[in-house]
Design an enzyme around this catalytic site. Structure first.
Site, PDB file in Angstrom:
ATOM      1  N   ASP A   1      -3.598   7.818   4.316  1.00  0.00           N
ATOM      2  CA  ASP A   1      -2.665   6.536   4.319  1.00  0.00           C
ATOM      3  C   ASP A   1      -3.724   5.842   5.821  1.00  0.00           C
ATOM      4  OD1 ASP A   1      -1.601   3.962   4.287  1.00  0.00           O
ATOM      5  OD2 ASP A   1       0.338   4.909   5.250  1.00  0.00           O
ATOM      6  N   GLU A   2      -3.841   4.457   5.879  1.00  0.00           N
ATOM      7  CA  GLU A   2      -4.548   3.889   7.089  1.00  0.00           C
ATOM      8  C   GLU A   2      -5.553   4.343   7.432  1.00  0.00           C
ATOM      9  OE1 GLU A   2      -3.161   1.213   8.133  1.00  0.00           O
ATOM     10  OE2 GLU A   2      -0.928   1.255   8.006  1.00  0.00           O
TER      11      GLU A   2
ATOM     12  N   GLN B   1      -8.194  -4.595   9.139  1.00  0.00           N
ATOM     13  CA  GLN B   1      -6.868  -4.321  10.006  1.00  0.00           C
ATOM     14  C   GLN B   1      -7.341  -2.993  11.016  1.00  0.00           C
ATOM     15  OE1 GLN B   1      -2.587  -4.672   8.606  1.00  0.00           O
ATOM     16  NE2 GLN B   1      -3.684  -4.717   6.553  1.00  0.00           N
TER      17      GLN B   1
ATOM     18  N   LYS C   1       0.675  -1.010   0.065  1.00  0.00           N
ATOM     19  CA  LYS C   1       0.007   0.139  -0.075  1.00  0.00           C
ATOM     20  C   LYS C   1       0.934   1.337  -0.003  1.00  0.00           C
ATOM     21  CE  LYS C   1      -0.531   0.242   5.108  1.00  0.00           C
ATOM     22  NZ  LYS C   1       0.099   1.652   5.164  1.00  0.00           N
ATOM     23  N   THR C   2       1.936   1.399   0.789  1.00  0.00           N
ATOM     24  CA  THR C   2       2.713   2.471   0.708  1.00  0.00           C
ATOM     25  C   THR C   2       3.438   2.759  -0.482  1.00  0.00           C
ATOM     26  OG1 THR C   2       3.379   2.207   2.964  1.00  0.00           O
ATOM     27  CG2 THR C   2       4.899   3.667   1.972  1.00  0.00           C
TER      28      THR C   2
ATOM     29  N   ARG D   1       1.605 -10.956  10.373  1.00  0.00           N
ATOM     30  CA  ARG D   1       2.915 -10.331  10.730  1.00  0.00           C
ATOM     31  C   ARG D   1       4.007 -11.494  10.262  1.00  0.00           C
ATOM     32  NH1 ARG D   1       1.623  -6.042   9.900  1.00  0.00           N
ATOM     33  NH2 ARG D   1      -0.153  -7.010   9.358  1.00  0.00           N
TER      34      ARG D   1
END
Length: 736
Positions: free
Chosen positions: A220-221, A251, A35-36, A598
């Site tokens: 973002d997020e 998330q 995503k970044t 993770r």
């Protein structure tokens, strides 16, 4: 630069997101889907392909680290400096707005940003002045109340009077808090966002200016936004189709601190011309790990459907270990790390132990220490949160703003200079009675000790004129008496605190000061704001090669080759408070999804049949999240001391298909107590199957042992009292 180079490294979905037409876009980005990369390339695409001025782009994220990374990657791609671009955290961008328009926001030009601990000191001071007993009105709870109201955009004057005397007292405190902050020129984190929203809402000219300036707004997020953050974004993009958001409803795990996953769904209603693009290809984990994550999160209702996949192989099965108790669980995990990870030459920092509650960490820490394995509890005190650093910064803040009450109160008697609690109470009373700052009250009180402190600050301010920032910091640390204070401190890590103060001088020396900053702030003001904003982030950084311990909430955004998800038990994970609350249970499930994703290569999930938690013994059932995962993805790891169960008992095994059979109710029934196999396994001084006698518990059979040396313990199944774990150093067992 060549436009094609911007998109060459992207997969099809990423390419679609980056090159989407200029309209509102929701990028539903699964864990590990890049995503970044998409957000950075989208901004560069707008600049290079659509000829959007860099100064017309606003990009907002949640941590300074993420904002710094974003700026660096954009600068690398377009080969232009980006220091003055509007790329930062919500709090950082709000602070920038308020600095530029302090007068319109009804703030003094030199307003100071309080961090959380300074805010707590103000709350405590007000409770005392209002004669509100801290046992009844717990300061941290009152701080949370104020912050929660601000996150919802609610001032004290907006709260209706319901006749509840407790609520009326909270409102009284909130109102007094607002008055003190306004009088002292203090702004907390929540106030940054609320005041910035009110600034744009109430000043139509200013709102029109920024709506016109920011042609493209990127977030973002997005799943972590709260009410006031979403309202602020709505103001900036009202009537425009220019909001590009990246987020993942799966998330969203910060509901307890105000995040609203419903903002993901509101966006689709509020921006009817939006486009949804899913990023489902994962570049982090093996196939089996992703399948397990998909199966767990699929149980949540009303989520935005997506399914992670990878071109990588399936990898190893997910290992499940059933421990006798929390000590056995910790011993198993640490031994696995020691024998099958570190011993094979892997980095310790690539192994992580993730738990739901901080209370679970102690056993793992104890075992790691016993085995001599370096470890780090992730999310410990950050540099700018340490008491000695906060003391030095408080002196510096007073140089910048004499009316900063929180800083005044923090260091007026640090080091001790004969200003006792009675004198400070007198100052508070005088300040409140005349609606003045503590500094002004101190100048009126005119006592020898207090005058000495006022003279010290005035002298420091004069001597600091013309000095470099690092020289100014060094002057304050030495002249204030902090060095002498910690030199005398032989008990409470005085030497370490002196090293931290020296590092603060170094931080000031390396601090980048942009003289052309749009807010017109001095170097000291920028440095102090940087320190306050940094202390607001809870994740620390550490390059040491050590095993990572952390809560599942702290693990978000991180990845490790080897992950242990421990305490997978009903009442612990999911937590007991969430079992009867669907919204909270779904957030717990999202937390499990985050934990699973993770892991890059290996994932272990453990639970204990018996656990002492919060001071009481429990016999928990395996977590429902384990049952969500199909048997073909799991392998049951046997304990070192081979244990079998009587034919009348039913032990939950993951290879038998038992967890896939329909049940009238969950969780599955608890297994009966284990009995020993006929094949003894030597685990220490005692063998599995050995008969022993204990003065209190009688005759029993050894089941297993754990630990080494003085910490070795033995698990025994006694005929009369059942299974007990005893420390061999104290057990005084007789072999029969």
């Amino acid at each position: 630069m060549d436009i094609n180079k911007i998109t060459d490294s992207l997969n099809n979905a990423q390419h679609q997101a980056v090159t989407a037409p200029s309209q509102s876009v929701l990028v539903l980005a699964g864990a590990g889907s890049g995503k970044t990369r998409v957000l950075v390339h989208r901004i560069v695409w707008q600049i290079e392909h659509n000829n959007v001025s860099p100064h017309s782009i606003l990009a907002v994220t949640f941590t300074n680290k993420a904002a710094k990374e974003m700026r660096g990657r954009i600068e690398q791609l377009i080969n232009l400096p980006v220091q003055n671009l509007w790329i930062g955290t919500f709090h950082g961008i709000a602070h920038r707005l308020l600095r530029r328009h302090a007068a319109q926001a009804r703030l003094p030009e030199g307003f100071q940003v309080m961090d959380s601990s300074d805010q707590l000191r103000v709350v405590k001071r007000l409770l005392n002045s209002l004669n509100m007993d801290e046992k009844t009105w717990v300061p941290r709870e009152m701080q949370w109340y104020i912050n929660a109201k601000k996150d919802e955009g609610i001032r004290a004057k907006h709260i209706p009077n319901t006749g509840d005397p407790h609520e009326q007292q909270r409102i009284l405190l909130y109102r007094a808090y607002e008055e003190l902050c306004n009088r002292s020129g203090l702004v907390d984190f929540g106030e940054l966002l609320l005041r910035a929203h009110e600034l744009l809402r109430d000043d139509h000219y200013l709102l029109a200016h920024y709506q016109e300036r920011f042609r493209q707004v990127h977030v973002d997020e997005f799943q972590d936004t709260n009410t006031i953050q979403y309202a602020w974004l709505r103001l900036l993009t009202d009537g425009k189709d220019n909001l590009f958001i990246v987020g993942d409803d799966d998330q969203s795990i910060y509901g307890w601190r105000g995040a609203k996953v419903t903002n993901m769904y509101r966006f689709q209603t509020d921006y009817p011309n939006h486009q949804v693009i899913k990023l489902e290809q994962n570049y982090r984990s093996t196939g089996n790990i992703l399948k397990a994550a998909n199966q767990v999160i699929a149980k949540n209702q009303g989520r935005m459907d997506k399914e992670l996949w990878t071109t990588a192989n399936d990898g190893e099965l997910i290992s499940v270990y059933t421990a006798f108790n929390e000590r056995d669980e910790a011993d198993f995990v640490v031994e696995k790390i020691r024998r099958t990870w570190i011993a094979q030459g892997n980095k310790r920092s690539e192994a992580a132990i993730l738990y739901r509650s901080n209370a679970q960490s102690r056993q793992f820490e104890e075992q790691l220490v016993a085995k001599g394995i370096p470890y780090r509890v992730y999310g410990g005190l950050r540099f700018f949160d340490r008491a000695e650093i906060k003391n030095a910064l408080a002196y510096l803040r007073l140089l910048s703003n004499r009316h900063d009450d929180a800083s005044f109160e923090r260091v007026v008697n640090t080091p001790t200079r004969g200003i006792g609690a009675k004198a400070i109470d007198d100052l508070r009373h005088l300040a409140r009675e005349h609606n003045i700052s503590l500094w002004t009250a101190a100048s009126r009180l005119n006592t020898r000790a207090i005058n000495g402190f006022l003279h010290l600050i005035t002298m420091l301010s004069q001597q600091a004129e013309g000095l470099e920032l690092s020289e100014r910091v060094d002057l304050v640390i030495r002249t204030s008496g902090l060095v002498e204070l910690y030199q005398k401190d032989k008990q409470d890590k005085g030497e370490e605190k002196l090293e931290n103060l020296a590092e603060l001088v170094n931080a000031a020396k390396l601090f980048y000061f942009n003289k052309d900053n749009e807010e017109g702030m001095t170097e000291l003001e920028l440095f102090l704001t940087h320190a306050a904003l940094e202390s607001g982030e809870q994740q620390a950084e550490d390059d040491d090669d050590c095993v990572q311990l952390m809560t599942l909430h702290s693990a978000k955004g991180l990845e490790f080759k080897l992950v242990f998800l421990v305490g997978m038990e009903e009442g612990l994970f999911p937590s007991a408070q969430s079992v009867d609350d669907m919204a909270r249970l779904e957030e717990e499930r999202r937390l499990c999804y985050v934990g699973i994703t993770r892991a890059r290569q290996q994932l272990y999930m453990t639970y204990a049949e018996s656990r002492r938690l919060y001071g009481r013994e429990t016999n928990p059932r395996p977590s429902r999240f384990l049952r969500d995962i199909s048997e073909e993805l799991l392998q049951d790891i046997r304990m070192q001391a081979s244990v079998s169960y009587p034919v009348t008992a039913t032990k939950p095994t993951y290879n038998s298909g038992e967890f896939n059979k329909p049940r009238p109710a969950y969780p599955p029934p608890m297994p009966t107590k284990p009995v020993v196999t006929r094949t003894p396994v030597t685990t220490g001084r005692y063998k599995t199957g050995q008969k022993v006698s204990h003065a209190k518990f009688g005759v029993g059979v050894v089941i297993a042992s754990a630990g080494e040396g003085a910490k070795e313990s033995v698990m025994i199944n006694f005929k009369q009292v059942g299974v007990k774990q005893l420390m061999l150093a104290y057990a005084q067992l007789d072999v029969l």
